[in-house]
Design an enzyme around this catalytic site. Structure first.
Site, PDB file in Angstrom:
ATOM      1  CE  LYS A  51      -0.918   0.044   5.011  1.00 35.81           C
ATOM      2  NZ  LYS A  51       0.178   0.833   5.529  1.00 35.81           N
ATOM      3  CG  LEU A  54       9.368  -2.744  -3.613  1.00 31.67           C
ATOM      4  CD1 LEU A  54       8.542  -3.970  -3.278  1.00 31.67           C
ATOM      5  CD2 LEU A  54       9.815  -2.791  -5.076  1.00 31.67           C
ATOM      6  N   GLY A  55       9.769  -1.899  -0.172  1.00 34.16           N
ATOM      7  CA  GLY A  55      10.965  -1.762   0.681  1.00 34.16           C
ATOM      8  C   GLY A  55      10.608  -1.664   2.151  1.00 34.16           C
ATOM      9  N   GLY A  56       9.403  -1.140   2.428  1.00 34.61           N
ATOM     10  CA  GLY A  56       8.883  -1.152   3.800  1.00 34.61           C
ATOM     11  C   GLY A  56       9.666  -0.342   4.806  1.00 34.61           C
ATOM     12  CB  CYS A  58      14.258  -2.336   6.580  1.00 38.22           C
ATOM     13  SG  CYS A  58      16.049  -2.365   6.489  1.00 38.22           S
ATOM     14  CE  LYS A  67      20.765   0.876  11.593  1.00 36.22           C
ATOM     15  NZ  LYS A  67      19.676   1.215  12.500  1.00 36.22           N
ATOM     16  CB  VAL A 195      17.646  -1.706  19.002  1.00 40.32           C
ATOM     17  CG1 VAL A 195      18.786  -1.692  18.016  1.00 40.32           C
ATOM     18  CG2 VAL A 195      17.538  -3.069  19.631  1.00 40.32           C
ATOM     19  CG  ASP A 319       9.292  -6.400  11.947  1.00 46.75           C
ATOM     20  OD1 ASP A 319      10.251  -7.193  11.863  1.00 46.75           O
ATOM     21  OD2 ASP A 319       9.419  -5.156  11.929  1.00 46.75           O
ATOM     22  CG  HIS A 452      48.977  -7.823  12.013  1.00 36.83           C
ATOM     23  ND1 HIS A 452      48.444  -7.552  13.256  1.00 36.83           N
ATOM     24  CD2 HIS A 452      50.116  -7.095  11.916  1.00 36.83           C
ATOM     25  CE1 HIS A 452      49.241  -6.711  13.893  1.00 36.83           C
ATOM     26  NE2 HIS A 452      50.260  -6.406  13.101  1.00 36.83           N
TER      27      HIS A 452
END
Ligand code: NAI
Length: 475
Positions: A51, A54-56, A58, A67, A195, A319, A452
């Protein structure tokens, strides 16, 4: 095995007509679109119904934009601290319009790429609109029915509040509101030290705000190993981020210039605004789920370990399924269900094997069991935890970051938990999750070479020590 299963399946499906599909997916977030892409790869016809965008959560309101904010904050902090590296620079300020342009640019590029992936698949019909489950095998959008041999529910989550606590979007806000603020608040209360709470507290502090976190439980990030909470609290104290733990929030009132929050016992905190970050609830109401016989438990969709709901051929991912509300869990569940429908019999997902990263400064990253959980499960005297301090790691020293890597193992058995704190440790979790999920023994990891100087050496060092042959550490 997979080939045989697939061949059998191919013989049993009929050709879809315009509105009949192998899979109808309600929700185009991480779980839903991953299921759609994987199902199409497996030659299944898909209707993907969304609705909004696209991607919701997150992509548009969660992982990616937050981020980006945190990275902008990191640059501000590095500018302030540049002299410690011999570089002279001055932080003139944080221009939120500029930060938002950068953030929106990142989201926009990823959104375009994702749209291209979905559009590029001939087997996916993308439907824009609000869908409702109107039969156990059908979703209706604006009067059109999309029938599926299988249905995947993937409607995601929303920012929860507390009973009687209204979000006005200005003074009392959710993380969605916080992502579109056009200014840096001079001061902020963050309700909830989970979080979202600690990530926003970190970003706002980096931008120059005075921040106070209010957490009802006795420690910040209470779901993590107790040592990570302790380390984060120490680091936040050093950064000047205030927090009050162990006292539930009681109420918030508007003041002339902001808000005043009251804690149980009467203590008050004032600020320009309050972010409510007390968890995310499942988006499952008024979608026809219960009417069609899908069992819910406190709003979450009840599933078995193969993500089947109480209705045959109806699955749930992301979720709305109880457990960690993480995008990468949604991706994996989406892939799992698509493969299950295609008859590939994928292995069940181990929730404890899902890596967790909190992108605060310092970062936290973990996989597997906390030390306390491991002792509960395997016995107090059958578990050993070893902590390698990043002080002994060259790259961490160069970065001037503090922290540690804690590895929990069963005695004479595999590693069952890895818990890390420090700058960039989120990047180390990829190896840690392989160690956990492959049930590696410390001696096996100790044989492998870590380059290293990288921070990954600290993971190697911890396993060397657990294998009884520490290099840059004491046994
Ligand atoms: P959360 O469940 O992680 O934390 C909510 C916190 O609010 C808890 O510590 C809880 O004790 C506290 N709280 C609840 N009621 C309270 C009260 N009355 N007074 C004081 N404190 C109270 O939920 P959060 O932080 O809102 O995040 C939601 C979801 O989004 C989480 O499941 C999380 O995994 C996910 N997420 C993941 C991220 C990541 O992986 N980096 C980033 C942001 C969110």
């Amino acid at each position: 095995m997979a080939e045989v299963a697939r061949a059998t399946w191919e013989m049993t499906v009929s050709q879809p007509n315009e509105t009949t599909f192998d899979v109808v997916i309600l929700g185009g977030g991480s779980g839903g679109y991953a299921a759609a892409l994987r199902a199409a790869q497996l030659d299944l016809s898909v209707a993907l119904i969304e609705k909004d965008k696209l991607g919701g959560t997150c992509l548009h309101r969660g992982c990616i934009p937050t981020k980006a904010l945190l990275h902008a904050g990191e640059i501000a902090d590095q500018t302030r601290e540049s002299e410690a590296f011999g570089v002279k620079a001055e932080l003139l300020g944080v221009d939120m319009a500029g930060v938002n342009t950068y953030k929106d640019g990142v989201v926009g590029r990823l959104y375009k790429g994702l749209q291209g992936l979905v559009k590029g698949s001939k087997l996916i019909t993308y439907v824009e609109g609000h869908g409702t489950l109107v039969a156990p095998n059908a979703v209706e959008v604006d009067g059109t029915r999309y029938t599926g041999r299988n249905v995947i529910l993937a409607t995601g989550s929303y920012s929860r509040s507390l009973p009687g606590l209204e979000l006005d979007g200005e003074r009392v806000i959710s993380s969605e509101h916080a992502l579109t603020l056009d200014r840096v608040p001079t001061s902020a209360i963050v309700l909830g030290g989970g979080v979202i709470g600690v990530e926003f507290a970190s970003a706002w502090k980096s931008f120059g705000a005075d921040v106070t976190i209010l957490e009802a439980l006795p420690r910040l990030v209470a779901a993590e190993d107790a040592d990570l909470s302790k380390a984060l609290e120490r680091a936040y104290r050093k950064r000047g981020i205030n927090f009050k733990v162990g006292k539930p929030f009681e109420k918030v009132e508007r003041t002339e210039n902001g808000v005043r929050a009251t804690l149980a016992g009467g203590e008050t905190v004032e600020a320009e605004l309050m972010l409510v970050a007390v968890g995310r609830g499942p988006t499952t109401a008024n979608l026809g789920y219960e009417e069609q016989g899908v069992t819910l438990d406190r709003g979450f969709v009840t599933t078995d370990e193969r993500l089947r709901t109480s209705v045959p051929n109806v699955y749930a991912v992301g979720d709305i399924v109880p457990g960690l509300q993480l995008a990468h869990r949604g991706f994996q569940q989406g892939i799992f269900v698509a493969e299950e429908i295609a008859g590939l019999n994928p292995p069940v997902i181990d929730e404890a094997g899902i890596p967790r990263v909190t992108y605060s400064d310092p970062e936290l990253a973990s996989v597997g069991l906390t030390e306390a959980k491991a002792k509960e499960r395997h016995g107090d005297d059958k578990v050993t935890a070893y902590t390698y301090n990043l002080g002994g790691n060259g790259r961490s020293s160069i970065l001037k970051t503090q922290g540690f890597i804690k590895v929990v193992r069963v005695d004479d058995g595999p590693v069952v938990g890895i818990h890390m704190v420090g700058a960039r440790v989120g990047e180390l979790i990829a190896e840690a999750q392989l160690i956990y999920n492959w049930e590696a023994y410390p001696a096996e990891v100790a044989q492998l070479i870590h380059p290293h100087p990288t921070q990954s050496e600290a993971l190697g060092e911890a396993h060397l020590a657990l294998a009884g042959k520490p290099l840059h550490a004491h046994a």
